[in-house]
Design a protein around this motif. Structure first.
Motif, PDB file in Angstrom:
ATOM      1  N   PRO A  83     -64.586  68.568  39.674  1.00 47.60           N
ATOM      2  CA  PRO A  83     -65.792  68.498  40.255  1.00 47.60           C
ATOM      3  C   PRO A  83     -65.843  70.076  40.992  1.00 47.60           C
ATOM      4  N   ARG A  84     -67.385  70.009  41.682  1.00 46.58           N
ATOM      5  CA  ARG A  84     -67.777  71.586  42.013  1.00 46.58           C
ATOM      6  C   ARG A  84     -66.862  71.875  42.628  1.00 46.58           C
ATOM      7  N   GLY A  85     -66.600  73.269  42.284  1.00 44.58           N
ATOM      8  CA  GLY A  85     -65.290  74.533  42.693  1.00 44.58           C
ATOM      9  C   GLY A  85     -64.494  74.408  42.650  1.00 44.58           C
ATOM     10  N   MET A  86     -63.997  73.373  41.147  1.00 40.82           N
ATOM     11  CA  MET A  86     -62.880  73.236  41.019  1.00 40.82           C
ATOM     12  C   MET A  86     -62.570  73.890  40.315  1.00 40.82           C
ATOM     13  N   THR A  87     -61.460  74.312  39.228  1.00 45.14           N
ATOM     14  CA  THR A  87     -61.050  74.821  38.016  1.00 45.14           C
ATOM     15  C   THR A  87     -60.493  73.861  37.336  1.00 45.14           C
ATOM     16  N   TYR A  88     -60.055  73.714  35.719  1.00 41.74           N
ATOM     17  CA  TYR A  88     -59.272  72.530  35.186  1.00 41.74           C
ATOM     18  C   TYR A  88     -57.907  73.138  35.762  1.00 41.74           C
ATOM     19  N   ALA A  89     -57.507  74.325  36.045  1.00 45.87           N
ATOM     20  CA  ALA A  89     -56.231  74.471  36.223  1.00 45.87           C
ATOM     21  C   ALA A  89     -55.630  73.583  37.917  1.00 45.87           C
ATOM     22  N   GLU A  90     -56.850  73.673  38.646  1.00 43.44           N
ATOM     23  CA  GLU A  90     -57.141  72.913  40.061  1.00 43.44           C
ATOM     24  C   GLU A  90     -56.483  71.712  39.835  1.00 43.44           C
ATOM     25  N   VAL A  91     -57.413  70.383  39.203  1.00 36.80           N
ATOM     26  CA  VAL A  91     -57.589  69.141  39.022  1.00 36.80           C
ATOM     27  C   VAL A  91     -55.781  69.478  38.370  1.00 36.80           C
ATOM     28  N   VAL A  92     -55.138  70.268  37.689  1.00 38.92           N
ATOM     29  CA  VAL A  92     -53.686  69.719  36.791  1.00 38.92           C
ATOM     30  C   VAL A  92     -53.124  69.893  38.063  1.00 38.92           C
ATOM     31  N   VAL A  93     -53.021  70.736  38.833  1.00 35.83           N
ATOM     32  CA  VAL A  93     -52.342  70.928  40.626  1.00 35.83           C
ATOM     33  C   VAL A  93     -52.380  70.001  40.833  1.00 35.83           C
ATOM     34  N   ALA A  94     -53.351  69.208  40.796  1.00 37.78           N
ATOM     35  CA  ALA A  94     -53.559  67.597  41.727  1.00 37.78           C
ATOM     36  C   ALA A  94     -52.903  67.240  41.117  1.00 37.78           C
ATOM     37  N   TRP A  95     -52.890  67.061  40.068  1.00 34.17           N
ATOM     38  CA  TRP A  95     -52.547  66.120  39.665  1.00 34.17           C
ATOM     39  C   TRP A  95     -50.836  66.151  39.128  1.00 34.17           C
ATOM     40  N   PHE A  96     -50.383  66.540  39.141  1.00 27.35           N
ATOM     41  CA  PHE A  96     -49.447  66.723  39.135  1.00 27.35           C
ATOM     42  C   PHE A  96     -48.807  66.741  40.521  1.00 27.35           C
ATOM     43  N   GLU A  97     -49.679  66.514  41.974  1.00 22.97           N
ATOM     44  CA  GLU A  97     -48.699  66.565  43.286  1.00 22.97           C
ATOM     45  C   GLU A  97     -49.237  65.000  43.425  1.00 22.97           C
ATOM     46  N   GLY A  98     -49.873  64.069  42.874  1.00 26.32           N
ATOM     47  CA  GLY A  98     -49.923  62.632  41.928  1.00 26.32           C
ATOM     48  C   GLY A  98     -48.871  62.781  42.162  1.00 26.32           C
ATOM     49  N   HIS A  99     -48.351  63.232  40.981  1.00 26.36           N
ATOM     50  CA  HIS A  99     -47.314  62.522  39.974  1.00 26.36           C
ATOM     51  C   HIS A  99     -45.730  62.612  41.333  1.00 26.36           C
ATOM     52  N   ILE A 100     -46.358  63.625  41.803  1.00 29.70           N
ATOM     53  CA  ILE A 100     -45.069  63.219  42.891  1.00 29.70           C
ATOM     54  C   ILE A 100     -44.891  62.205  43.656  1.00 29.70           C
ATOM     55  N   ARG A 101     -46.349  62.210  44.434  1.00 27.96           N
ATOM     56  CA  ARG A 101     -46.508  60.838  44.835  1.00 27.96           C
ATOM     57  C   ARG A 101     -46.220  59.807  44.413  1.00 27.96           C
ATOM     58  N   SER A 102     -46.705  59.348  43.551  1.00 25.89           N
ATOM     59  CA  SER A 102     -46.357  58.268  42.821  1.00 25.89           C
ATOM     60  C   SER A 102     -45.239  58.238  42.088  1.00 25.89           C
ATOM     61  N   ILE A 103     -43.898  59.599  41.991  1.00 28.12           N
ATOM     62  CA  ILE A 103     -42.811  59.084  41.823  1.00 28.12           C
ATOM     63  C   ILE A 103     -41.378  58.343  43.048  1.00 28.12           C
ATOM     64  N   VAL A 104     -42.020  59.031  44.346  1.00 26.37           N
ATOM     65  CA  VAL A 104     -41.880  58.318  45.818  1.00 26.37           C
ATOM     66  C   VAL A 104     -42.268  57.224  45.691  1.00 26.37           C
ATOM     67  N   ARG A 105     -43.661  57.223  45.953  1.00 28.85           N
ATOM     68  CA  ARG A 105     -43.949  55.343  45.679  1.00 28.85           C
ATOM     69  C   ARG A 105     -42.989  54.373  44.618  1.00 28.85           C
ATOM     70  N   LEU A 106     -43.181  54.885  43.756  1.00 33.03           N
ATOM     71  CA  LEU A 106     -42.496  53.964  42.372  1.00 33.03           C
ATOM     72  C   LEU A 106     -41.098  53.292  43.199  1.00 33.03           C
ATOM     73  N   HIS A 107     -40.342  54.467  43.603  1.00 32.31           N
ATOM     74  CA  HIS A 107     -39.375  54.197  44.278  1.00 32.31           C
ATOM     75  C   HIS A 107     -38.986  53.370  45.384  1.00 32.31           C
ATOM     76  N   ALA A 108     -40.038  53.824  46.218  1.00 40.97           N
ATOM     77  CA  ALA A 108     -40.171  53.090  47.383  1.00 40.97           C
ATOM     78  C   ALA A 108     -40.059  51.336  47.916  1.00 40.97           C
ATOM     79  N   LYS A 109     -41.117  51.414  46.576  1.00 42.62           N
ATOM     80  CA  LYS A 109     -41.549  50.088  45.937  1.00 42.62           C
ATOM     81  C   LYS A 109     -40.430  49.077  44.682  1.00 42.62           C
ATOM     82  N   GLY A 110     -38.890  50.108  44.848  1.00 43.08           N
ATOM     83  CA  GLY A 110     -37.919  49.714  44.001  1.00 43.08           C
ATOM     84  C   GLY A 110     -38.286  49.264  42.601  1.00 43.08           C
ATOM     85  N   VAL A 111     -39.291  49.975  42.237  1.00 40.28           N
ATOM     86  CA  VAL A 111     -40.335  49.640  40.401  1.00 40.28           C
ATOM     87  C   VAL A 111     -38.660  50.934  39.566  1.00 40.28           C
ATOM     88  N   ILE A 112     -38.823  52.144  40.290  1.00 42.10           N
ATOM     89  CA  ILE A 112     -37.976  53.029  39.322  1.00 42.10           C
ATOM     90  C   ILE A 112     -36.485  53.485  40.728  1.00 42.10           C
TER      91      ILE A 112
END
Length: 112
Positions: A83-112
């Protein structure tokens, strides 16, 4: 002649429950200016690096992923520009933050 190091191919971890759990989840990567903010468009986005088991056409392990809408996933995969104003490095950081949120959500849902 050059030496060649050959690493044995490891088995990739697959878990259909993880991939199926993305149905109707919110996007947790949340790229401003790209995110669809539509749970119907959320998929399990796999990590792009070899540390997660990615090799050639082989996707990373299912544990190495994030809930992402198809638009955020396309930016992370390089199919769409950041997106305008973002570097690919910032996209990767956002993805990793989403990964951490997702692992927490998977645990809360009892999937892992």
């Amino acid at each position: 002649m050059t030496a060649r190091i050959v690493f044995p191919k490891t088995l990739t971890y697959r878990n259909q429950k993880i991939r199926d759990s993305a149905r109707d989840e919110e996007c947790l990567v949340r790229l401003p200016g790209a995110c669809l903010c539509d749970p119907a468009a959320t998929i399990w986005s796999h990590y792009r690096g070899v540390a997660g088991g990615k090799a050639g056409a082989l996707k990373a392990d299912d544990l190495c992923g994030a809930y992402a809408c198809t638009a955020c996933d396309a930016v992370y995969d390089g199919q769409r520009p950041p997106p305008r104003g973002m570097t690919y490095a910032e996209v990767v950081v956002a993805w990793f933050e989403g990964h951490i949120r997702s692992i927490v959500r998977l645990h809360a849902k009892g999937v892992i």
